[in-house]
Design a protein around this motif. Sequence first.
Motif, PDB file in Angstrom:
ATOM      1  N   GLN A 164    -107.693  71.965 -12.166  1.00 44.76           N
ATOM      2  CA  GLN A 164    -107.158  72.883 -11.170  1.00 44.76           C
ATOM      3  C   GLN A 164    -108.134  73.133 -10.026  1.00 44.76           C
ATOM      4  O   GLN A 164    -107.739  73.159  -8.851  1.00 44.76           O
ATOM      5  N   SER A 165    -109.419  73.306 -10.351  1.00 46.76           N
ATOM      6  CA  SER A 165    -110.401  73.662  -9.314  1.00 46.76           C
ATOM      7  C   SER A 165    -110.534  72.602  -8.229  1.00 46.76           C
ATOM      8  O   SER A 165    -110.536  72.936  -7.028  1.00 46.76           O
ATOM      9  N   PRO A 166    -110.656  71.286  -8.575  1.00 40.55           N
ATOM     10  CA  PRO A 166    -110.728  70.288  -7.496  1.00 40.55           C
ATOM     11  C   PRO A 166    -109.476  70.265  -6.621  1.00 40.55           C
ATOM     12  O   PRO A 166    -109.565  69.998  -5.419  1.00 40.55           O
ATOM     13  N   ILE A 167    -108.313  70.543  -7.201  1.00 43.30           N
ATOM     14  CA  ILE A 167    -107.088  70.598  -6.392  1.00 43.30           C
ATOM     15  C   ILE A 167    -107.131  71.803  -5.466  1.00 43.30           C
ATOM     16  O   ILE A 167    -106.701  71.734  -4.301  1.00 43.30           O
ATOM     17  N   ARG A 168    -107.658  72.924  -5.945  1.00 40.74           N
ATOM     18  CA  ARG A 168    -107.809  74.096  -5.079  1.00 40.74           C
ATOM     19  C   ARG A 168    -108.703  73.795  -3.882  1.00 40.74           C
ATOM     20  O   ARG A 168    -108.457  74.274  -2.768  1.00 40.74           O
ATOM     21  N   VAL A 169    -109.733  72.982  -4.100  1.00 38.54           N
ATOM     22  CA  VAL A 169    -110.619  72.601  -2.998  1.00 38.54           C
ATOM     23  C   VAL A 169    -109.840  71.790  -1.966  1.00 38.54           C
ATOM     24  O   VAL A 169    -109.942  72.024  -0.760  1.00 38.54           O
ATOM     25  N   LEU A 191    -111.795  62.165 -14.064  1.00 37.95           N
ATOM     26  CA  LEU A 191    -111.071  63.435 -14.064  1.00 37.95           C
ATOM     27  C   LEU A 191    -111.748  64.486 -13.192  1.00 37.95           C
ATOM     28  O   LEU A 191    -111.644  65.680 -13.439  1.00 37.95           O
ATOM     29  N   THR A 192    -112.406  64.022 -12.154  1.00 30.13           N
ATOM     30  CA  THR A 192    -113.036  64.930 -11.188  1.00 30.13           C
ATOM     31  C   THR A 192    -112.464  64.764  -9.785  1.00 30.13           C
ATOM     32  O   THR A 192    -112.692  65.611  -8.928  1.00 30.13           O
ATOM     33  N   THR A 193    -111.707  63.673  -9.559  1.00 29.99           N
ATOM     34  CA  THR A 193    -111.247  63.360  -8.205  1.00 29.99           C
ATOM     35  C   THR A 193    -109.736  63.298  -8.146  1.00 29.99           C
ATOM     36  O   THR A 193    -109.125  62.297  -8.538  1.00 29.99           O
ATOM     37  N   PRO A 194    -109.073  64.362  -7.660  1.00 33.27           N
ATOM     38  CA  PRO A 194    -107.606  64.320  -7.528  1.00 33.27           C
ATOM     39  C   PRO A 194    -107.195  63.545  -6.282  1.00 33.27           C
ATOM     40  O   PRO A 194    -107.886  63.558  -5.260  1.00 33.27           O
ATOM     41  N   ILE A 195    -106.055  62.876  -6.383  1.00 32.11           N
ATOM     42  CA  ILE A 195    -105.503  62.130  -5.251  1.00 32.11           C
ATOM     43  C   ILE A 195    -104.053  62.576  -5.064  1.00 32.11           C
ATOM     44  O   ILE A 195    -103.279  62.612  -6.022  1.00 32.11           O
ATOM     45  N   ASN A 232    -107.339  76.485  -1.000  1.00 30.56           N
ATOM     46  CA  ASN A 232    -106.681  77.702  -1.459  1.00 30.56           C
ATOM     47  C   ASN A 232    -107.083  77.961  -2.906  1.00 30.56           C
ATOM     48  O   ASN A 232    -106.756  77.175  -3.806  1.00 30.56           O
ATOM     49  N   GLY A 233    -107.810  79.052  -3.118  1.00 28.05           N
ATOM     50  CA  GLY A 233    -108.308  79.374  -4.437  1.00 28.05           C
ATOM     51  C   GLY A 233    -107.282  79.933  -5.388  1.00 28.05           C
ATOM     52  O   GLY A 233    -107.615  80.246  -6.545  1.00 28.05           O
ATOM     53  N   THR A 234    -106.025  80.080  -4.930  1.00 26.59           N
ATOM     54  CA  THR A 234    -104.984  80.612  -5.805  1.00 26.59           C
ATOM     55  C   THR A 234    -103.977  79.548  -6.242  1.00 26.59           C
ATOM     56  O   THR A 234    -103.003  79.851  -6.933  1.00 26.59           O
TER      57      THR A 234
END
Length: 393
Positions: free
Chosen positions: A213-218, A259-263, A222-224
């Motif tokens: 979730q956190s990398p996607i928030r970046v 599992l650290t880099t969302p695309i 948006n932190g929510t």
Amino acid sequence: MRTVKQLPAGTPIETDFTKFPDSTVVNETDLPNSGTPVVREIYGDILTNIYKLLRITGITANGNEDNELNGYQLVTALQNLPNALNDIEQQLNLIGTQFTVGLNLSILPANYFLLCRSVENYVAGTVYTFAGSDNNPYAFTAVTAFSSGDEVLLIINPSGVRAYSLSTIGAETDATETFTPFGTPLAFNDSAKVYYQSEGTLFSDLPESYDLQSPIRVLESNGTTIVYEMMIIGGFVLCLAFNPTAVSYKIYKYALNNLTTPILMTLSGSAFAVGTDYQPFIYTDGVKLYISNNTGNNTDDYAFDIYTINLSAGTLTYSGTVSLDTGFVKTTNAVINNNNLYNYVNGVLNKYSLANGALTYVNTFTAFVGVLFKLDGNIYYSNGEVGKLWTLN
């Protein structure tokens, strides 16, 4: 083998080496161009290679001219010729964190398959690469973990190599139970390892956990942003993410070996609604993705848009719609099998055709409260720490 270009200087040959890198023959015309001679240096190797091919495949030249009536012995030989690449077992080696085979990957077509025997164990959680004799590394994912000595099926693409342990697949096929000690598994997971999700985190009982979730928030700035749903398809984790500030949904993918880099997945032919939240749910059979509420564009929970999944390209391509029976209840407690969607709500198991939306009542289990999930091609029911194999047609 000799080529026309290697003929002695002065021999009439084609000189456009850009078009014909090894040259080719030229016709005889009026003098002074006498044409390329019919000599052993040009045709001998071709003939002897053809004769060798016949001998390798056990075909004796019959002395007849090849044609539609007599048959084509060279074609028959080619049809019977073994392939030295994927008709024999290759050795899958490991050097550091790079699996290797002794083949030049650059000459292989996309989705090339190869049977290997691994000499080392695959360790879950380790980031591996894959390379051939050309030493051009590809991404590497073991959809089903394997051990030293296992037969392994490789699917090779420049975008990544997928590995399947044939030993593991055989064992899982016979399994009637699987253990789920950490709770509710992902609703769809075509790997052999049981994964779970909670509050944007993917985890297993290895133990291991990954904050997706956190990398996607970046990326969303948006932190929510909330990851509502995860599913594992073909070595990737697909995440349905909701940005409450923009009131928008997106689908991101992670490679299981990164599992650290969302695309961000690209939707074509349709799109999620923006500014209005009709709470779309997603379901999959591993080939297509079904998104309720027409991708969040209307209030009808039973109206689905259908998308074809291309994970390597990162695209979801709209291919049509299907409207289920209007009594359909939207829930994550659902699986797809044989082009039917099954949902399990309040002890009632219902079956909906994804071809025409028709509802077929299946059964009522009022005394049982549990979940359905699909793991490595099998459907399981669980209401505790053990998932029991279910057969749904």
